[in-house]
Design a protein around this motif. Structure first.
Motif, mmCIF file in Angstrom:
data_model
loop_
_atom_site.group_PDB
_atom_site.id
_atom_site.type_symbol
_atom_site.label_atom_id
_atom_site.label_comp_id
_atom_site.label_asym_id
_atom_site.label_seq_id
_atom_site.Cartn_x
_atom_site.Cartn_y
_atom_site.Cartn_z
ATOM 1 N N GLU A 1 35.334 37.149 34.204
ATOM 2 C CA GLU A 1 35.457 38.486 33.511
ATOM 3 C C GLU A 1 35.000 38.424 31.802
ATOM 4 O OE1 GLU A 1 39.299 41.059 33.184
ATOM 5 O OE2 GLU A 1 39.022 40.179 31.179
ATOM 6 N N THR B 1 34.207 41.988 38.657
ATOM 7 C CA THR B 1 34.022 42.294 39.917
ATOM 8 C C THR B 1 34.862 41.223 40.800
ATOM 9 O OG1 THR B 1 32.932 43.326 41.501
ATOM 10 C CG2 THR B 1 31.838 41.359 40.747
ATOM 11 N N THR B 2 35.528 42.089 41.485
ATOM 12 C CA THR B 2 36.456 41.090 42.460
ATOM 13 C C THR B 2 36.443 41.333 44.169
ATOM 14 O OG1 THR B 2 38.714 40.407 42.793
ATOM 15 C CG2 THR B 2 38.491 42.649 42.000
ATOM 16 N N ARG B 3 36.617 40.223 44.927
ATOM 17 C CA ARG B 3 36.823 40.640 46.283
ATOM 18 C C ARG B 3 37.936 40.217 46.895
ATOM 19 N NH1 ARG B 3 33.016 37.830 51.014
ATOM 20 N NH2 ARG B 3 34.337 36.214 50.548
ATOM 21 N N TRP C 1 34.938 44.813 47.906
ATOM 22 C CA TRP C 1 34.682 44.482 46.467
ATOM 23 C C TRP C 1 35.237 45.687 45.779
ATOM 24 C CZ3 TRP C 1 32.350 40.163 44.311
ATOM 25 C CH2 TRP C 1 32.164 39.072 45.304
ATOM 26 N N LEU C 2 35.767 45.293 44.592
ATOM 27 C CA LEU C 2 36.533 46.322 43.628
ATOM 28 C C LEU C 2 35.455 46.027 42.245
ATOM 29 C CD1 LEU C 2 38.496 46.032 45.559
ATOM 30 C CD2 LEU C 2 40.174 46.699 43.673
ATOM 31 N N LEU C 3 34.857 46.983 41.806
ATOM 32 C CA LEU C 3 34.415 47.115 40.535
ATOM 33 C C LEU C 3 35.256 47.901 39.496
ATOM 34 C CD1 LEU C 3 32.088 46.162 38.535
ATOM 35 C CD2 LEU C 3 30.889 48.417 39.183
ATOM 36 N N THR D 1 38.149 52.619 39.263
ATOM 37 C CA THR D 1 38.053 51.100 40.101
ATOM 38 C C THR D 1 36.861 51.862 41.129
ATOM 39 O OG1 THR D 1 39.786 50.212 39.811
ATOM 40 C CG2 THR D 1 38.751 49.639 41.896
ATOM 41 N N TYR E 1 33.354 48.844 46.769
ATOM 42 C CA TYR E 1 32.014 49.093 47.228
ATOM 43 C C TYR E 1 31.879 47.842 48.338
ATOM 44 C CZ TYR E 1 30.544 45.109 44.033
ATOM 45 O OH TYR E 1 30.832 44.024 43.166
ATOM 46 N N ASP F 1 37.156 55.829 45.307
ATOM 47 C CA ASP F 1 37.120 55.361 44.134
ATOM 48 C C ASP F 1 38.355 56.142 43.139
ATOM 49 O OD1 ASP F 1 35.139 54.148 44.598
ATOM 50 O OD2 ASP F 1 33.813 55.122 43.899
#
Length: 229
Positions: free
Chosen positions: A61, A80-82, A109-111, A137, A140, A155
């Motif tokens: 991060e 970003t995280t999966r 995936w989250l942004l 958030t 995607y 979102d």
């Protein structure tokens, strides 16, 4: 994820190198953290009922903090995280399966860019802070997994709370410990029409649009280092 970590490290190195020759008054701080994203999930799932299970993720991060004065600052957090997603205890008896099944809903995936307003109380080398702000958030690249046909996430905006501290190890560099809570919820829509029994075609519209209200509410525990410029 490894490439993302390298890119963030290069960005931070560039900023810090620039800051060494800058004549700024050190109103900015940049941090690179390793973060554990730990969901505190629950869900209300239509038709098939059950609950949700979302995996913990570990990510790099990057954040930028601007100081208005020695006490007040604004921080923009980027990463970003999966996560892997499952239902737990879902009733699939209508399609001839278990009435307490776990359904693999693949990965997403989250942004989650997050902006917080912070209050700092520096004491010597120790600089604790509290923060609160807003998160948006973006979901995607959702992969529905091997069971259902498709899945979509909405979102969402969410409130974010934060606490942490910086500890100076030199005039320019410091270590950082940070804890955030994001009160994130979303609506997921699952298309499981591919599971419609041949003997019950009337179930196709129902299985094709299964809605779930999902509370994710993750804790983000971070440890890293930063520089002032």
């Amino acid at each position: 994820m490894k490439r993302l970590s390298i890119l963030m490290a290069l960005l931070m190195t560039g900023f810090c190198a620039f800051s060494q020759s800058s004549q700024s008054t050190e109103k900015w701080r940049i941090r690179l953290r390793g973060v554990a994203v730990i969901p505190q999930e629950s869900a209300s799932i239509g038709v098939i009922s059950g609950d949700a299970k979302i995996s913990t993720s570990f990510i790099p991060e990057l954040d930028f903090t601007y100081f208005f004065n020695k006490n007040f600052a604004a921080e923009l957090i980027l990463g970003t995280t999966r996560h892997e997603v499952h239902t737990v205890g879902s009733d699939l008896s209508a399609i001839g399966a278990s009435n307490s099944a776990d359904v693999d809903l693949g990965k997403v995936w989250l942004l989650p860019p997050t902006l917080t307003l912070q209050y700092h109380y520096p004491v010597g080398k120790f600089n604790p802070y509290l923060g609160a702000g807003v998160n948006y958030t973006i979901f995607y690249s959702a992969d529905a997994g091997p069971t259902v046909k498709d899945i979509k996430y909405k979102d969402k905006f969410a409130f974010a709370a934060q606490a942490g501290f910086d500890y100076d190890i030199s005039d320019k560099f410091f270590i950082n410990v940070d804890l955030k809570k994001i009160f994130l919820s979303t609506t997921a829509t699952v298309d499981a029409s591919n599971l419609t029994p041949a003997a019950s075609p009337q179930l196709a519209p129902v299985l094709g649009s299964i809605n779930a209200d999902v509370k994710i509410r993750p804790w983000l525990l971070g440890l890293g280092f930063g520089c002032k410029f």
